[in-house]
Write a protein that holds these residues in place. Structure first.
Motif, PDB file in Angstrom:
ATOM      1  N   SER A 245      -7.636  -1.742  -1.311  1.00  0.00           N
ATOM      2  CA  SER A 245      -9.083  -1.739  -1.475  1.00  0.00           C
ATOM      3  C   SER A 245      -9.729  -0.853  -0.408  1.00  0.00           C
ATOM      4  N   GLU A 246     -10.815  -0.203  -0.779  1.00  0.00           N
ATOM      5  CA  GLU A 246     -11.515   0.659   0.177  1.00  0.00           C
ATOM      6  C   GLU A 246     -12.219  -0.143   1.261  1.00  0.00           C
ATOM      7  N   GLU A 247     -12.606  -1.356   0.943  1.00  0.00           N
ATOM      8  CA  GLU A 247     -13.303  -2.191   1.919  1.00  0.00           C
ATOM      9  C   GLU A 247     -12.498  -3.462   2.162  1.00  0.00           C
ATOM     10  N   LEU A 248     -11.670  -3.415   3.194  1.00  0.00           N
ATOM     11  CA  LEU A 248     -10.843  -4.560   3.545  1.00  0.00           C
ATOM     12  C   LEU A 248     -11.615  -5.523   4.436  1.00  0.00           C
ATOM     13  N   VAL A 249     -11.337  -6.800   4.265  1.00  0.00           N
ATOM     14  CA  VAL A 249     -11.895  -7.786   5.181  1.00  0.00           C
ATOM     15  C   VAL A 249     -11.114  -7.690   6.495  1.00  0.00           C
ATOM     16  N   GLN A 250     -11.706  -8.174   7.559  1.00  0.00           N
ATOM     17  CA  GLN A 250     -11.116  -8.023   8.889  1.00  0.00           C
ATOM     18  C   GLN A 250      -9.712  -8.633   8.995  1.00  0.00           C
ATOM     19  N   ASP A 251      -9.505  -9.793   8.381  1.00  0.00           N
ATOM     20  CA  ASP A 251      -8.183 -10.433   8.439  1.00  0.00           C
ATOM     21  C   ASP A 251      -7.099  -9.536   7.841  1.00  0.00           C
ATOM     22  N   ASP A 252      -7.432  -8.867   6.738  1.00  0.00           N
ATOM     23  CA  ASP A 252      -6.457  -7.976   6.104  1.00  0.00           C
ATOM     24  C   ASP A 252      -6.232  -6.723   6.951  1.00  0.00           C
ATOM     25  N   LEU A 253      -7.294  -6.199   7.544  1.00  0.00           N
ATOM     26  CA  LEU A 253      -7.147  -5.054   8.456  1.00  0.00           C
ATOM     27  C   LEU A 253      -6.271  -5.418   9.650  1.00  0.00           C
ATOM     28  N   ASP A 254      -6.518  -6.593  10.207  1.00  0.00           N
ATOM     29  CA  ASP A 254      -5.732  -7.050  11.355  1.00  0.00           C
ATOM     30  C   ASP A 254      -4.262  -7.213  10.985  1.00  0.00           C
ATOM     31  N   PHE A 255      -4.016  -7.749   9.796  1.00  0.00           N
ATOM     32  CA  PHE A 255      -2.641  -7.950   9.336  1.00  0.00           C
ATOM     33  C   PHE A 255      -1.916  -6.604   9.234  1.00  0.00           C
ATOM     34  N   ILE A 256      -2.548  -5.629   8.614  1.00  0.00           N
ATOM     35  CA  ILE A 256      -1.921  -4.313   8.448  1.00  0.00           C
ATOM     36  C   ILE A 256      -1.725  -3.639   9.802  1.00  0.00           C
ATOM     37  N   GLU A 257      -2.680  -3.807  10.694  1.00  0.00           N
ATOM     38  CA  GLU A 257      -2.524  -3.245  12.038  1.00  0.00           C
ATOM     39  C   GLU A 257      -1.343  -3.901  12.759  1.00  0.00           C
ATOM     40  N   GLU A 258      -1.213  -5.203  12.622  1.00  0.00           N
ATOM     41  CA  GLU A 258      -0.090  -5.901  13.241  1.00  0.00           C
ATOM     42  C   GLU A 258       1.230  -5.448  12.625  1.00  0.00           C
ATOM     43  N   PHE A 259       1.221  -5.174  11.335  1.00  0.00           N
ATOM     44  CA  PHE A 259       2.422  -4.673  10.654  1.00  0.00           C
ATOM     45  C   PHE A 259       2.832  -3.331  11.284  1.00  0.00           C
ATOM     46  N   LYS A 260       1.857  -2.433  11.477  1.00  0.00           N
ATOM     47  CA  LYS A 260       2.132  -1.140  12.107  1.00  0.00           C
ATOM     48  C   LYS A 260       2.681  -1.330  13.520  1.00  0.00           C
ATOM     49  N   GLU A 261       2.081  -2.254  14.254  1.00  0.00           N
ATOM     50  CA  GLU A 261       2.522  -2.510  15.632  1.00  0.00           C
ATOM     51  C   GLU A 261       3.950  -3.048  15.667  1.00  0.00           C
ATOM     52  N   LEU A 262       4.297  -3.887  14.712  1.00  0.00           N
ATOM     53  CA  LEU A 262       5.659  -4.410  14.648  1.00  0.00           C
ATOM     54  C   LEU A 262       6.652  -3.280  14.401  1.00  0.00           C
TER      55      LEU A 262
END
Length: 131
Positions: free
Chosen positions: A27-44
């Motif tokens: 989705s073009e407009e992600l909610v913060q929880d989903d953004l945080d999850f994807i960012e954490e995935f990248k960090e992992l």
């Protein structure tokens, strides 16, 4: 990094790519929880790539979180990652899967003890009847 770790890093990258191409992540407009999850995935993935201390615990917690928060996407995560990170993730595996992954580890350790190359992907495919 061992070939075994490289395989699991690749499984993480595949899971990440699968997730970002599915709702809610595409989705073009992600909610913060989903953004945080994807960012954490990248960090992992970055931490795994760099073999940072604590990456195993982080991965264990993250995979568990992925199964709890996005059960509809859990099938996008290779079962190998559940075994690799272990802990609560083992609750998402069948006894048969656990037995097969245990056998795969035994085969890998036997090969390592003999100083032999271990072809994880092909041995896994044979053990799981995928060849």
């Amino acid at each position: 990094m061992t070939s075994y770790q490289i395989h699991h890093l690749n499984f993480l990258k595949i899971a990440y790519n699968n997730f970002i191409n599915r709702e809610p992540f595409k989705s073009e407009e992600l909610v913060q929880d989903d953004l945080d999850f994807i960012e954490e995935f990248k960090e992992l993935i970055e931490a795994f790539t760099e073999s940072k201390p604590g990456v195993h615990d982080h991965g264990q917690d993250f995979i568990d979180k992925a199964f709890r928060r996005y059960p509809e996407l859990a099938h996008l995560i290779a079962r190998d990652l559940l075994w690799y990170f272990g802990g609560n993730n083992l609750h998402n595996m069948t006894d048969d899967e656990i037995a097969k992954f245990q056998r795969l580890d035994e085969m890998r350790f036997e090969a390592e003890d003999k100083g032999e190359e271990f072809d994880y992907i092909n041995k896994r495919a044979g053990l799981f009847g995928q060849n």
